[in-house]
Design a protein around this motif. Structure first.
Motif, PDB file in Angstrom:
ATOM      1  N   PRO A 192       0.777  -1.304  -0.087  1.00 52.53           N
ATOM      2  CA  PRO A 192       0.267  -0.204  -0.273  1.00 52.53           C
ATOM      3  C   PRO A 192       1.014   1.387   0.297  1.00 52.53           C
ATOM      4  O   PRO A 192       0.466   2.843  -0.566  1.00 52.53           O
ATOM      5  CB  PRO A 192      -1.007  -0.208   1.158  1.00 52.53           C
ATOM      6  N   ALA A 193       1.807   1.541   0.335  1.00 46.05           N
ATOM      7  CA  ALA A 193       2.860   2.797   1.002  1.00 46.05           C
ATOM      8  C   ALA A 193       3.230   2.850  -0.689  1.00 46.05           C
ATOM      9  O   ALA A 193       3.630   4.030  -0.751  1.00 46.05           O
ATOM     10  CB  ALA A 193       3.802   2.329   2.339  1.00 46.05           C
ATOM     11  N   ILE A 194       4.279   0.829  -0.974  1.00 47.15           N
ATOM     12  CA  ILE A 194       4.712   1.972  -2.174  1.00 47.15           C
ATOM     13  C   ILE A 194       3.712   1.877  -3.284  1.00 47.15           C
ATOM     14  O   ILE A 194       3.859   3.150  -4.412  1.00 47.15           O
ATOM     15  CB  ILE A 194       5.512   0.250  -3.011  1.00 47.15           C
ATOM     16  N   ALA A 195       2.530   1.928  -3.504  1.00 49.24           N
ATOM     17  CA  ALA A 195       1.420   1.823  -4.667  1.00 49.24           C
ATOM     18  C   ALA A 195       1.613   2.947  -4.679  1.00 49.24           C
ATOM     19  O   ALA A 195       0.981   4.232  -5.253  1.00 49.24           O
ATOM     20  CB  ALA A 195       0.373   0.932  -4.122  1.00 49.24           C
ATOM     21  N   GLY A 196       0.776   3.751  -3.087  1.00 48.57           N
ATOM     22  CA  GLY A 196       0.093   4.915  -2.950  1.00 48.57           C
ATOM     23  C   GLY A 196       1.563   6.479  -3.489  1.00 48.57           C
ATOM     24  O   GLY A 196       1.357   7.432  -3.893  1.00 48.57           O
ATOM     25  N   VAL A 197       3.087   6.105  -3.354  1.00 52.85           N
ATOM     26  CA  VAL A 197       4.012   6.643  -3.301  1.00 52.85           C
ATOM     27  C   VAL A 197       4.005   6.434  -5.992  1.00 52.85           C
ATOM     28  O   VAL A 197       4.356   7.704  -5.803  1.00 52.85           O
ATOM     29  CB  VAL A 197       4.856   6.401  -3.241  1.00 52.85           C
ATOM     30  N   VAL A 198       3.984   5.568  -6.386  1.00 51.18           N
ATOM     31  CA  VAL A 198       4.163   5.358  -7.235  1.00 51.18           C
ATOM     32  C   VAL A 198       2.592   6.284  -8.048  1.00 51.18           C
ATOM     33  O   VAL A 198       2.733   6.723  -8.802  1.00 51.18           O
ATOM     34  CB  VAL A 198       3.796   3.799  -7.907  1.00 51.18           C
ATOM     35  N   THR A 200       1.189   7.991  -7.326  1.00 50.45           N
ATOM     36  CA  THR A 200       1.122  10.039  -6.868  1.00 50.45           C
ATOM     37  C   THR A 200       2.138  10.257  -7.511  1.00 50.45           C
ATOM     38  O   THR A 200       1.723  11.757  -8.051  1.00 50.45           O
ATOM     39  CB  THR A 200       1.180  10.092  -5.298  1.00 50.45           C
ATOM     40  N   VAL A 201       2.807  10.079  -7.764  1.00 46.76           N
ATOM     41  CA  VAL A 201       4.091  10.565  -8.802  1.00 46.76           C
ATOM     42  C   VAL A 201       3.689  10.095 -10.171  1.00 46.76           C
ATOM     43  O   VAL A 201       4.285  11.236 -11.144  1.00 46.76           O
ATOM     44  CB  VAL A 201       5.657   9.730  -8.645  1.00 46.76           C
ATOM     45  N   LEU A 202       3.031   8.753 -10.576  1.00 45.95           N
ATOM     46  CA  LEU A 202       2.153   8.974 -12.561  1.00 45.95           C
ATOM     47  C   LEU A 202       2.188  10.162 -12.592  1.00 45.95           C
ATOM     48  O   LEU A 202       1.332  10.848 -13.885  1.00 45.95           O
ATOM     49  CB  LEU A 202       1.847   8.023 -12.238  1.00 45.95           C
ATOM     50  N   CYS A 203       0.805  10.728 -11.280  1.00 56.45           N
ATOM     51  CA  CYS A 203      -0.965  11.928 -11.855  1.00 56.45           C
ATOM     52  C   CYS A 203      -0.127  12.911 -11.477  1.00 56.45           C
ATOM     53  O   CYS A 203      -0.277  13.598 -12.543  1.00 56.45           O
ATOM     54  CB  CYS A 203      -1.281  11.221 -10.498  1.00 56.45           C
ATOM     55  N   LEU A 204       1.063  12.514 -11.120  1.00 56.24           N
ATOM     56  CA  LEU A 204       1.289  14.128 -10.772  1.00 56.24           C
ATOM     57  C   LEU A 204       2.791  14.845 -12.049  1.00 56.24           C
ATOM     58  O   LEU A 204       2.901  15.803 -12.487  1.00 56.24           O
ATOM     59  CB  LEU A 204       3.155  14.580 -10.276  1.00 56.24           C
ATOM     60  N   ILE A 205       2.794  13.545 -12.576  1.00 56.57           N
ATOM     61  CA  ILE A 205       3.668  13.565 -14.116  1.00 56.57           C
ATOM     62  C   ILE A 205       2.569  13.740 -15.123  1.00 56.57           C
ATOM     63  O   ILE A 205       2.671  14.547 -15.429  1.00 56.57           O
ATOM     64  CB  ILE A 205       4.090  12.313 -14.769  1.00 56.57           C
ATOM     65  N   VAL A 206       1.023  13.246 -15.579  1.00 58.25           N
ATOM     66  CA  VAL A 206       0.758  13.353 -16.377  1.00 58.25           C
ATOM     67  C   VAL A 206      -0.273  14.470 -15.990  1.00 58.25           C
ATOM     68  O   VAL A 206      -0.291  15.477 -17.218  1.00 58.25           O
ATOM     69  CB  VAL A 206      -0.380  11.988 -16.169  1.00 58.25           C
ATOM     70  N   PHE A 207      -0.872  14.888 -14.778  1.00 59.55           N
ATOM     71  CA  PHE A 207      -1.801  15.730 -14.072  1.00 59.55           C
ATOM     72  C   PHE A 207      -1.239  17.699 -13.633  1.00 59.55           C
ATOM     73  O   PHE A 207      -2.077  18.016 -13.544  1.00 59.55           O
ATOM     74  CB  PHE A 207      -2.517  15.872 -13.706  1.00 59.55           C
ATOM     75  N   LYS A 208       0.318  17.448 -14.115  1.00 57.52           N
ATOM     76  CA  LYS A 208       0.997  17.952 -13.181  1.00 57.52           C
ATOM     77  C   LYS A 208       0.577  18.730 -12.070  1.00 57.52           C
ATOM     78  O   LYS A 208      -0.564  17.981 -10.946  1.00 57.52           O
ATOM     79  CB  LYS A 208       0.464  19.597 -14.240  1.00 57.52           C
ATOM     80  N   PHE A 212      -2.883  17.103  -9.843  1.00 54.55           N
ATOM     81  CA  PHE A 212      -2.494  15.616  -9.573  1.00 54.55           C
ATOM     82  C   PHE A 212      -3.654  15.055  -8.174  1.00 54.55           C
ATOM     83  O   PHE A 212      -3.472  13.595  -8.276  1.00 54.55           O
ATOM     84  CB  PHE A 212      -1.619  15.901  -9.432  1.00 54.55           C
ATOM     85  N   LEU A 213      -4.233  16.004  -6.836  1.00 57.71           N
ATOM     86  CA  LEU A 213      -4.335  15.141  -6.268  1.00 57.71           C
ATOM     87  C   LEU A 213      -5.557  14.125  -6.336  1.00 57.71           C
ATOM     88  O   LEU A 213      -5.554  13.480  -5.938  1.00 57.71           O
ATOM     89  CB  LEU A 213      -5.034  16.608  -5.427  1.00 57.71           C
ATOM     90  N   ILE A 214      -6.491  14.865  -7.002  1.00 56.17           N
ATOM     91  CA  ILE A 214      -7.713  13.822  -6.721  1.00 56.17           C
ATOM     92  C   ILE A 214      -7.857  12.291  -7.489  1.00 56.17           C
ATOM     93  O   ILE A 214      -7.934  12.078  -7.436  1.00 56.17           O
ATOM     94  CB  ILE A 214      -9.022  14.696  -7.577  1.00 56.17           C
ATOM     95  N   PRO A 215      -7.216  13.458  -9.258  1.00 49.95           N
ATOM     96  CA  PRO A 215      -6.885  11.892  -9.807  1.00 49.95           C
ATOM     97  C   PRO A 215      -6.318  10.472  -9.215  1.00 49.95           C
ATOM     98  O   PRO A 215      -6.075   9.646  -9.202  1.00 49.95           O
ATOM     99  CB  PRO A 215      -5.924  11.912 -11.137  1.00 49.95           C
ATOM    100  N   GLY A 219      -6.990   7.003  -8.089  1.00 46.86           N
ATOM    101  CA  GLY A 219      -6.048   5.747  -8.625  1.00 46.86           C
ATOM    102  C   GLY A 219      -5.272   4.833  -7.226  1.00 46.86           C
ATOM    103  O   GLY A 219      -5.670   3.418  -7.652  1.00 46.86           O
ATOM    104  N   ILE A 220      -5.393   5.718  -6.388  1.00 46.60           N
ATOM    105  CA  ILE A 220      -4.777   5.083  -5.167  1.00 46.60           C
ATOM    106  C   ILE A 220      -6.085   4.112  -4.579  1.00 46.60           C
ATOM    107  O   ILE A 220      -5.748   2.875  -4.219  1.00 46.60           O
ATOM    108  CB  ILE A 220      -4.583   5.825  -4.139  1.00 46.60           C
TER     109      ILE A 220
END
Length: 238
Positions: A192-198, A200-208, A212-215, A219-220
């Motif tokens: 769960p911890a790793i999934a949350g980070v991964v 979040t990082v992907l959404c940060l890259i995609v949605f800026k 990125f917060l809601i997506p 996703g999580i």
């Protein structure tokens, strides 16, 4: 109130307190940071007490400081509040079962569901012989007490001393990091911890950064729901 009921409450509060000590140390300093920043904008400790007692929204309270100091824009305020606190929708969904039979305390439990309290309610196990609902209630109540106390202390200190407040709001980020590490150390399953980070990082890259917060929360939620389904399926096969 009967002596028996008082004994139940006393035992539950005593059992809950040790679990809240990490939040105590974080919320006192975090609340002080909020109180100091609020005072730097011209608002006294009474405002800190009022906001922390009635709003109790952590990061949103820091955002509210700037909103109070700027031209009032109700639409912007509503949108900002929804974006900053959107994650609580997912917290609430995951707590439906735990709050189902909590009775009249449900309203306050929903109100007091912060990031840190959510982590404790998910991870803390009710000791044997302790009323589970009151145990969870006191975790929530103690956490807010720490936040209110820290906020008022910060407001008082801010009125007594003037200093540069640049970077002081980073304490919230620091607290999240500490809680994340504590959760990592307290469990053997790190997915769960790793999934949350991964996610979040992907959404940060995609949605800026601005979107990125809601997506990332959605996703999580999806990833963890699928993981739980697979995990429970393996348990049934055993």
């Amino acid at each position: 109130m009967s002596n028996e009921k008082k004994a139940v409450l006393r035992v539950a509060c005593k059992a809950a307190f040790p679990h809240t000590i990490p939040v105590l140390t974080g919320y006192i300093f975090l609340g002080m940071a909020f109180g100091i920043l609020l005072n730097s904008k011209g608002y006294s400790a009474w405002w800190a007490l009022l906001m922390s007692g009635l709003i109790y929204a952590g990061s949103m309270q820091f955002v509210a400081i700037e909103l109070l100091a700027s031209i009032f824009n109700p639409i912007q305020t509503v949108i900002m509040s929804l974006v900053v606190n959107a994650r609580h929708l997912f917290y609430g969904i995951s707590m439906l079962d735990k709050f189902k039979d909590i009775g009249k305390k449900k309203g306050y439990m929903i109100f007091g569901l912060t990031d840190e309290t959510f982590s404790l309610l998910c991870g803390a196990k009710t000791p044997e012989g302790v009323d589970e609902n009151w145990f969870r209630f006191f975790i929530t109540l103690l956490d807010q007490t720490y936040w209110v106390l820290g906020s008022v202390m910060g407001g008082v200190i801010g009125s007594m001393f003037k200093f540069n407040t640049t970077g002081i709001d980073f304490v919230m980020t620091a607290l999240f990091i500490v809680i994340y590490l504590d959760q990592w150390k307290s469990t053997k399953d790190h997915f769960p911890a790793i999934a949350g980070v991964v996610v979040t990082v992907l959404c940060l890259i995609v949605f800026k950064a601005d979107n990125f917060l809601i997506p990332s929360m959605i996703g999580i939620l999806i990833v963890l729901a699928l993981y739980k389904k697979i995990y429970d399926g393996k348990g049934e096969k055993r």
